[in-house]
Design a protein around this motif. Structure first.
Motif, PDB file in Angstrom:
ATOM      1  N   GLY A   1     -44.836  19.257   6.567  1.00 49.94           N
ATOM      2  CA  GLY A   1     -46.288  19.326   6.632  1.00 49.94           C
ATOM      3  C   GLY A   1     -46.755  19.387   8.077  1.00 49.94           C
ATOM      4  N   SER A   2     -48.067  19.236   8.262  1.00 51.02           N
ATOM      5  CA  SER A   2     -48.643  19.158   9.603  1.00 51.02           C
ATOM      6  C   SER A   2     -49.001  17.692   9.844  1.00 51.02           C
TER       7      SER A   2
ATOM      8  N   TYR B   1     -54.108  -2.640   6.729  1.00 52.05           N
ATOM      9  CA  TYR B   1     -52.939  -2.330   7.550  1.00 52.05           C
ATOM     10  C   TYR B   1     -53.081  -3.012   8.906  1.00 52.05           C
ATOM     11  N   PRO B   2     -52.216  -3.957   9.243  1.00 51.70           N
ATOM     12  CA  PRO B   2     -52.396  -4.792  10.440  1.00 51.70           C
ATOM     13  C   PRO B   2     -51.849  -4.160  11.715  1.00 51.70           C
ATOM     14  N   ALA B   3     -52.344  -2.985  12.038  1.00 54.56           N
ATOM     15  CA  ALA B   3     -51.937  -2.317  13.277  1.00 54.56           C
ATOM     16  C   ALA B   3     -53.072  -1.397  13.699  1.00 54.56           C
ATOM     17  N   PRO B   4     -53.175  -1.076  14.976  1.00 51.01           N
ATOM     18  CA  PRO B   4     -54.282  -0.227  15.435  1.00 51.01           C
ATOM     19  C   PRO B   4     -54.101   1.246  15.103  1.00 51.01           C
ATOM     20  N   VAL B   5     -52.847   1.700  14.865  1.00 50.59           N
ATOM     21  CA  VAL B   5     -52.594   3.108  14.539  1.00 50.59           C
ATOM     22  C   VAL B   5     -51.662   3.183  13.335  1.00 50.59           C
ATOM     23  N   TYR B   6     -51.728   4.333  12.628  1.00 51.76           N
ATOM     24  CA  TYR B   6     -50.855   4.560  11.479  1.00 51.76           C
ATOM     25  C   TYR B   6     -49.509   5.129  11.917  1.00 51.76           C
ATOM     26  N   PRO B   7     -48.478   4.956  11.102  1.00 54.48           N
ATOM     27  CA  PRO B   7     -47.251   5.743  11.297  1.00 54.48           C
ATOM     28  C   PRO B   7     -47.576   7.223  11.048  1.00 54.48           C
ATOM     29  N   ALA B   8     -46.673   8.107  11.412  1.00 53.35           N
ATOM     30  CA  ALA B   8     -46.885   9.537  11.201  1.00 53.35           C
ATOM     31  C   ALA B   8     -47.156   9.811   9.725  1.00 53.35           C
ATOM     32  N   PHE B   9     -48.152  10.676   9.478  1.00 52.08           N
ATOM     33  CA  PHE B   9     -48.439  11.080   8.102  1.00 52.08           C
ATOM     34  C   PHE B   9     -48.903  12.525   8.094  1.00 52.08           C
ATOM     35  N   ALA B  10     -48.637  13.215   6.992  1.00 53.18           N
ATOM     36  CA  ALA B  10     -48.990  14.625   6.862  1.00 53.18           C
ATOM     37  C   ALA B  10     -50.430  14.760   6.404  1.00 53.18           C
ATOM     38  N   CYS B  11     -51.102  15.819   6.867  1.00 51.87           N
ATOM     39  CA  CYS B  11     -52.469  16.094   6.429  1.00 51.87           C
ATOM     40  C   CYS B  11     -52.516  16.200   4.913  1.00 51.87           C
ATOM     41  N   GLY B  12     -53.556  15.657   4.318  1.00 43.80           N
ATOM     42  CA  GLY B  12     -53.671  15.640   2.876  1.00 43.80           C
ATOM     43  C   GLY B  12     -53.975  16.982   2.249  1.00 43.80           C
ATOM     44  N   SER B  13     -54.329  17.980   3.063  1.00 46.59           N
ATOM     45  CA  SER B  13     -54.651  19.303   2.516  1.00 46.59           C
ATOM     46  C   SER B  13     -53.453  19.940   1.836  1.00 46.59           C
ATOM     47  N   GLY B  14     -52.259  19.599   2.292  1.00 45.01           N
ATOM     48  CA  GLY B  14     -51.063  20.141   1.667  1.00 45.01           C
ATOM     49  C   GLY B  14     -49.814  19.728   2.418  1.00 45.01           C
ATOM     50  N   ASN B  15     -48.778  19.342   1.699  1.00 44.59           N
ATOM     51  CA  ASN B  15     -47.486  19.023   2.291  1.00 44.59           C
ATOM     52  C   ASN B  15     -46.445  18.988   1.194  1.00 44.59           C
TER      53      ASN B  15
ATOM     54  N   ASN C   1     -42.465  19.324  11.077  1.00 48.59           N
ATOM     55  CA  ASN C   1     -43.859  19.561  11.465  1.00 48.59           C
ATOM     56  C   ASN C   1     -44.142  21.057  11.525  1.00 48.59           C
ATOM     57  N   ASP C   2     -45.202  21.482  10.843  1.00 46.30           N
ATOM     58  CA  ASP C   2     -45.497  22.912  10.747  1.00 46.30           C
ATOM     59  C   ASP C   2     -47.007  23.093  10.662  1.00 46.30           C
ATOM     60  N   ARG C   3     -47.593  23.734  11.660  1.00 40.21           N
ATOM     61  CA  ARG C   3     -49.055  23.881  11.729  1.00 40.21           C
ATOM     62  C   ARG C   3     -49.600  24.742  10.604  1.00 40.21           C
ATOM     63  N   ARG C   4     -48.744  25.496   9.916  1.00 36.53           N
ATOM     64  CA  ARG C   4     -49.230  26.367   8.838  1.00 36.53           C
ATOM     65  C   ARG C   4     -49.751  25.568   7.645  1.00 36.53           C
ATOM     66  N   TRP C   5     -49.368  24.289   7.560  1.00 36.31           N
ATOM     67  CA  TRP C   5     -50.014  23.408   6.595  1.00 36.31           C
ATOM     68  C   TRP C   5     -51.322  22.941   7.250  1.00 36.31           C
ATOM     69  N   ALA C   6     -52.323  23.778   7.221  1.00 34.28           N
ATOM     70  CA  ALA C   6     -53.531  23.574   8.022  1.00 34.28           C
ATOM     71  C   ALA C   6     -54.266  22.296   7.647  1.00 34.28           C
ATOM     72  N   CYS C   7     -54.773  21.602   8.682  1.00 34.25           N
ATOM     73  CA  CYS C   7     -55.514  20.364   8.473  1.00 34.25           C
ATOM     74  C   CYS C   7     -57.016  20.598   8.367  1.00 34.25           C
TER      75      CYS C   7
END
Length: 527
Positions: free
Chosen positions: A406-407, A425-439, A479-485
């Motif tokens: 995904g992206s 979630y007890p942290a200031p940032v999330y772990p890596a996650f893919a855009c919900g539009s598609g993955n 990681n692939d930008r073609r899974w557009a966010c």
């Protein structure tokens, strides 16, 4: 003699054929017995898996109950293309993931548009026209010894966030009387959380402590109207590291209990605390197990007679909503009977339940198919399944490669307000996650999620939830930008989000005519 000879010949012939028949019967019986003894009846799981075993890809499209126009647009475009394509329909299955239950809380009583939590007032025995204290503090008789608190060492200013569920007028700001032990000036400030603008501020000191009511020192302020859904932050400071007030100890060295949230439902108190070393708006977030917050305020409901009218209308509003939900449920049943592409999962269909909707889709995939790859998308997204499948052969992703394609967003900060607010979630940032539009997830990752689903916590969205879940086993991130966010169109996109039904049809026409979803003329422009 001749007759006797013929008779004996017939008897011998019949005997030979009888022997042959018996031998054949015995052999057939042996074969049948062997097969019966050694047959392995398939389990229910295997029978269900055999149902769609020919599909190598399962696509789950998150959809809301009322989004029938979006679903129909997909059936007329890329989803229908898959269904009607001779080869694709044997390789790919598409399901719209929809909650089978509507929220039964009328809109005017919802805490926010994204959940199904009621803010209906518990008005029994209440005088809606009276003054009310925001945070309830109850004295207990148990003594508590002061000790050094690691949270206290790191800050001098502490803040607490809240949301107004009803319009109110704030009349006083307050400070717990334990602060009388503190010899320096202490300030109570009320901020607009969104803009971080200071709205009201009051200074307390031993010389000017205001009026004490139930262990709270209050000072009158200029009355200020706060509308429904106002997000505020009350900040107290400076508080030094050994101040007993922050440790839950009053002037008489007795422990106090902070009750959160206010049980009237007029306010919603956020389950985290802000802190800072300076008197600027406190940005740092922590999740302490604090005993109480030393700041407070007094308010009145704005136009309480209108609130009384609203409460009186609750029963009728619930009846109308029930009727509407029943009609919507029947419409979904009719849609399922016509198209057979809905996956009605056992969830109330609101945004906050999307992670659970995804979990149920994953269970369905593992239970009913042998799909090697599982794609997630939304019902407002164009999808180029041909490009995805062609590229899938080149990126060397196998069903057991623990790959997530995904992206990806990395170091993405948590939101504390609005649709994407995350308070667990007890942290200031999330772990890596893919855009919900598609993955795309490989089957082994989905199998792991299903195996552990009973202990996985659902966070504010399905994309960040999956990211948090899978971070513990470190998948292979492709990681692939073609899974557009976003909705910026490129010729080679795999998915294009944020499309209305009309836009989906237009993008699809472009793709059919010239294999470019963005445009079909020389001077191509972005969609």
């Amino acid at each position: 003699m001749f007759a006797t000879h013929i008779y004996l010949h017939l008897i011998l012939t019949m005997f030979k054929y009888s022997v042959v028949i018996c031998v054949m019967a015995a052999a057939l019986t042996a074969v049948l017995y062997h097969n019966i003894v050694n047959v392995r009846f398939p389990t229910l799981l295997e029978e269900e898996a055999a149902t769609d075993s020919q599909h190598s890809i399962a696509i789950g499209v998150l959809s809301a109950r009322g989004n029938d126009a979006q679903r129909q647009a997909l059936r007329e475009t890329w989803a229908g293309y898959i269904t009607n394509h001779t080869k694709l329909r044997d390789q790919v299955i598409v399901k719209f993931i929809v909650g089978n239950e509507g929220c039964d809380v009328p809109r005017e009583f919802l805490e926010d548009p994204y959940s199904c939590r009621s803010i209906a007032l518990n008005a029994s025995g209440m005088d809606l026209a009276s003054e009310m204290v925001a945070f309830n503090i109850t004295k207990t008789s148990s003594a508590k010894t002061c000790h050094q608190d690691s949270e206290v060492l790191n800050a001098e200013y502490y803040g607490l966030d809240f949301t107004m569920n009803y319009p109110v007028v704030i009349k006083k700001l307050g400070l717990h009387d334990a602060m009388a032990l503190y010899k320096e000036k202490c300030t109570v400030t009320l901020y607009d959380t969104w803009s971080k603008d200071q709205i009201i501020q009051v200074n307390f000191s031993t010389r000017d402590s205001g009026t004490t009511e139930d262990s709270i020192m209050f000072k009158n302020v200029e009355e200020y109207l706060f509308p429904k859904d106002f997000h505020g932050t009350i900040v107290v400071g400076p508080i030094r590291q050994y101040n007993p007030a922050l440790l839950g100890v009053g002037a008489n060295n007795k422990q106090h209990t902070f009750v959160m949230p206010n049980n009237t439902n007029i306010l919603a108190i956020k389950p985290f605390q802000r802190k800072a070393k300076t008197d600027d708006f406190p940005e740092e977030i922590s999740f302490p197990n604090f005993h109480f917050f030393p700041g407070n305020f007094v308010f009145e409901l704005y136009q309480p007679e209108e609130v009384e009218t609203l409460i009186a209308s609750k029963g009728q509003a619930e009846e109308l909503l029930l009727e509407s939900n029943q009609k919507e449920t029947q419409s979904l049943r009719d849609e399922q009977q016509e198209f057979g592409d809905l996956l009605l999962v056992d969830e109330i269909d609101v945004y906050r339940n999307i992670p659970n909707k995804m979990l149920q889709f994953f269970h369905w995939v593992i239970r009913t198919s042998a799909a090697k790859f599982i794609i997630k998308t939304d019902d407002d997204c164009f999808m180029n399944i041909d490009n995805i499948m062609a590229t899938l052969e080149d990126v060397e992703i196998s069903a057991q490669s623990r790959s997530w394609w995904g992206s990806f967003r990395t170091n993405w900060p948590l939101d504390l307000l609005g649709k994407w607010a995350e308070h667990d979630y007890p942290a200031p940032v999330y772990p890596a996650f893919a855009c919900g539009s598609g993955n795309l997830l490989t089957r082994d990752l989905v199998q792991w999620i299903v195996n552990n689903s009973k202990v996985l916590h659902a966070y504010q969205g399905e994309d960040v939830s999956i990211g948090i879940w899978l971070a513990s086993i470190l998948p292979s991130y492709v990681n692939d930008r073609r899974w557009a966010c976003d909705a910026i169109c490129h010729r080679d996109v795999f998915v294009l989000p944020e499309q209305s039904p009309e836009q989906l049809r237009a993008v699809w026409r472009n793709w059919i005519q010239c294999k470019d979803p963005c445009a079909c003329h020389n001077d191509k422009t972005q969609n």
